[in-house]
Design an enzyme around this catalytic site. Structure first.
Site, PDB file in Angstrom:
ATOM      1  N   GLU A 290       0.834  -1.212   0.000  1.00  0.00           N
ATOM      2  CA  GLU A 290       0.000   0.000   0.000  1.00  0.00           C
ATOM      3  C   GLU A 290       0.867   1.259   0.000  1.00  0.00           C
ATOM      4  OE1 GLU A 290      -2.925  -0.426  -0.828  1.00  0.00           O
ATOM      5  OE2 GLU A 290      -3.116  -2.544  -0.327  1.00  0.00           O
TER       6      GLU A 290
ATOM      7  N   ASP B 115       3.624  -4.804  -5.462  1.00  0.00           N
ATOM      8  CA  ASP B 115       4.041  -6.110  -4.934  1.00  0.00           C
ATOM      9  C   ASP B 115       5.563  -6.191  -4.807  1.00  0.00           C
ATOM     10  OD1 ASP B 115       1.540  -7.215  -4.585  1.00  0.00           O
ATOM     11  OD2 ASP B 115       1.538  -8.338  -6.473  1.00  0.00           O
TER      12      ASP B 115
HETATM   13 ZN   LIG Z   1      -2.717  -2.720  -4.627  1.00  0.00          ZN
END
Ligand SMILES: [Zn+2]
Length: 688
Positions: A524, A592
């Site tokens: 995030e 990621d």
């Molecule tokens: Zn995301």
């Protein structure tokens, strides 16, 4: 109302599928036993016959995938879904208690009566399609194109998405203010591609879609011949809308959605939309300017409004009403809706038990009331504290990571620190609970409850227009197993639903917690700096804070990631092979890769050089990566994999794991991988 640029941790918000809870159960299966807590680190899930440097996903998840076939009532089954399923059972307990007569709090009364009405299949069955009669009568009474737009305005207020969208968003140039926005819309199928592509699967899907519309109109009492003609009309209208629709990848660039204009100018742009009258009747606070998300859509559809007959438009409006509210009607509608949308499009074999759908519906429509009861039951104050501690450790890691970047100048780095230091952390649940006291809920009118709750939410969103931006309002309900970043708010948000095993456990070592919830937090944070997020500044405004050289260096690195993921196969079946769209998934893949790196750095800072004894035969470093791999253990139907490849900005589990570890020096070190092995990519793609 999906106007925030919102980057979630995973797609298909598990508790928020639109109206998904309103269907009738096929099977009489009773709720089975309460699912056990999901293990955080699971040696029995692994397939240790595989070399981790050859296929790490298989190594981490191989036995889990073999032993956990997709249940018949799901299209995808993974550890996320297991956790979400467990939450359903917790929420069912809460709702069954809330629906029982006796002394109840106002909140229990509201959610309990809503759930009871949904569960009362006898009444729902008896009413058939009658709840739609008022709307259908209004549509039938439309006499002119002006009245047509008025009717669309009425339907929008009831949450029926037709023709275009109207809502609110923070001003991209002054995020402190919330403004009005109109945008493209009105499609039924999941994406414009479904209408426009000519491959065998797309052609078949349109054929099945027309048959589905035809059946639904027949259920409304239309003669088969008429229903068949109506279905073709709907497809023709939606195909024209699809042609005017901007594709998902282009929409990732905020400047493609940024067209501020005076409301008079918007009305002139596409006079047939009668926007001046539409705005006047929208119940929104007054505004003089607004954002037009995709002006070309309005220009093109303006012609279509004139050239399509009024009768054809009325057929389209009937369809949008029926499609939207079918899950709240009697079983014949529910079953046909399931058969096309879930069975055909996603490969789900059986409809979910009614209680599960009713729990989801309650969460979707009264989620901040149900969420309050959920938080009381599951999430203590220590949950907030321990999460915050990890967030701070990972923010510190990001600061360190930025400092160490060789490709970014000090000028841009200062701005990046500024943005990082401004990020707001929201954990667990909102400070203030939403007040649903004005939503009328009765125990004998399920469809009406859904409509009133939907209208309440539409109005609540519209009330934000021309006001200071409400940064305290949450975009997900507390039981949701997900997390998100908002570019315009520059905040990261973690609902209580994800702050539990397998993501976080008090009983686990740091390596395992950092590999799971730690990577979610890092993911995030990185969204603030991905291909989309990097275009917003610390205040959430669309403002370029990069030197041209640094922007160029970023784009080069991002292109490496985009090309990497474009080479991955999402699904290969008898209908052909579909690869991932590396540009559509770029932001998520960047998050990621960055998230894993930051969480690993934070873990390294904690354990330092002190030797830590292996647990279960694995070093802490290995446990970190296995823990990460295992949150993505999943099985997916071919149909669902195909659908997601078109619409989901996230990559499938296999590539969220193998695509990331291939770029990770830490991973390669932890498992002793050598150059030339599949999990060692050269050159590695590294943005952050
Ligand atoms: Zn995301």
């Amino acid at each position: 109302m999906r106007f925030h640029s919102c980057c979630c941790f995973l797609f298909a918000l598990l508790f928020s599928a639109f109206f998904c809870a309103a269907q009738t159960a096929n099977s009489g299966t009773q709720p089975s036993e309460f699912p056990k807590e999901i293990p955080s680190f699971d040696v029995t899930a692994m397939d240790q016959s595989v070399d981790p440097c050859v296929d790490f996903y298989q190594y981490a998840c191989g036995t889990w995938m073999k032993n956990n076939p997709i249940p018949p009532d799901k299209a995808r089954w993974g550890r996320f879904n297991q956790l979400a399923e467990r939450n359903l059972y917790i929420l069912r307990d809460i709702l069954e208690q809330a629906q029982a007569p006796g002394k109840r709090t106002p909140i229990q009364q509201k959610v309990g009566d809503y759930y009871a009405a949904c569960m009362d299949e006898t009444i729902v069955e008896k009413r058939g399609a009658e709840p739609l009669t008022p709307t259908m009568d209004q549509i039938a009474a439309v006499k002119t194109k002006e009245e047509l737009i008025q009717q669309i305005g009425v339907m929008h207020r009831d949450g029926i998405p037709a023709l275009f969208t109207f809502g609110q968003m923070p001003d991209m140039h002054d995020s402190r203010q919330t403004i009005a926005v109109v945008d493209q819309g009105g499609l039924t199928l999941p994406d414009r591609d479904y209408y426009l592509k000519d491959d065998a699967k797309s052609v078949e899907t349109r054929q099945k879609y027309v048959e589905h519309i035809e059946k639904m109109f027949e259920l409304m009492g239309d003669k088969p011949d008429a229903a068949a003609a109506e279905a073709k009309t709907v497809l023709a209208i939606e195909t024209s809308l699809a042609k005017a629709t901007m594709d998902r990848t282009a929409r990732r660039d905020p400047k493609n959605r940024d067209h501020m204009m005076q409301s008079g100018a918007a009305a002139t742009l596409a006079p047939n939309f009668e926007l001046t009258e539409y705005f006047a009747e929208s119940n929104a606070p007054k505004f003089t300017s607004l954002n037009v998300g995709n002006p070309d859509f309005f220009k093109q559809v303006n012609e279509q409004i004139a050239s399509t007959s009024l009768d054809d438009w009325k057929i389209y409006l009937r369809w949008r009403t029926l499609d939207t509210y079918a899950p709240t009607l009697s079983r014949a509608f529910v079953d046909e809706d399931f058969r096309f949308n879930d069975e055909y499009l996603s490969g789900q074999k059986e409809i979910e038990a009614r209680w599960k759908r009713c729990v989801r519906s309650t969460d979707h429509n009264l989620g901040m009331a149900l969420g309050q009861l959920y938080v009381d039951k599951t999430f203590g104050p220590e949950g907030k504290e321990r999460t915050l501690k990890m967030v701070h450790a990972i923010e510190a890691a990001m600061h360190e990571d930025i400092t160490d970047l060789t490709w970014m100048s000090d000028t841009t780095k200062q701005k990046a620190y500024e943005k990082l230091n401004t990020i707001v952390n929201n954990i667990g649940y909102p400070d203030q609970w939403r007040d649903y006291s004005t939503v009328v809920v009765t125990r004998d009118d399920y469809a009406g409850n859904v409509m009133r709750a939907t209208a309440f939410e539409v109005q609540r969103q519209r009330n934000k227009i021309s006001k200071p931006t409400d940064r305290k309002d949450w975009g997900m309900t507390p039981p949701t197993v997900n997390a998100y970043y908002r570019g315009s708010m520059n905040d990261i948000n973690f609902p209580a639903g994800i702050l539990q095993p397998p993501f976080y456990s008090n009983n686990m070592d740091d390596a395992v917690n950092y590999g799971a919830i730690g990577v979610v937090i890092g993911h995030e944070l990185t969204h603030g700096f991905d291909d989309q997020g990097r275009k917003f500044d610390a205040d959430g405004n669309l403002k370029d804070w990069w030197t041209p050289e640094d922007a160029k260096a970023f784009e080069e690195r991002a292109s490496c990631t985009a090309d990497e993921y474009s080479s991955f196969v999402a699904v290969k079946d008898d209908k052909g092979e579909v690869k991932l769209n590396g540009r559509l998934t770029l932001g998520e893949n960047t998050a990621d890769n960055g998230g894993l790196k930051l969480a690993y750095l934070a873990l390294t800072n904690i354990i330092g050089n002190t030797p830590v004894k292996p647990i279960d035969g694995f070093t802490p470093q290995q446990r970190f990566f296995i823990s990460y791999g295992q949150i993505w253990c999943q099985n997916v139907t071919d149909q669902e994999a195909r659908r997601l490849a078109i619409i989901d900005p996230h990559s499938p589990g296999r590539w969220r794991v193998n695509g990331v570890v291939q770029n990770s020096a830490g991973f390669q070190q932890a498992f002793g991988c050598k150059a030339g092995q599949p999990m060692v990519r050269e050159p590695a793609c590294r943005v952050w």
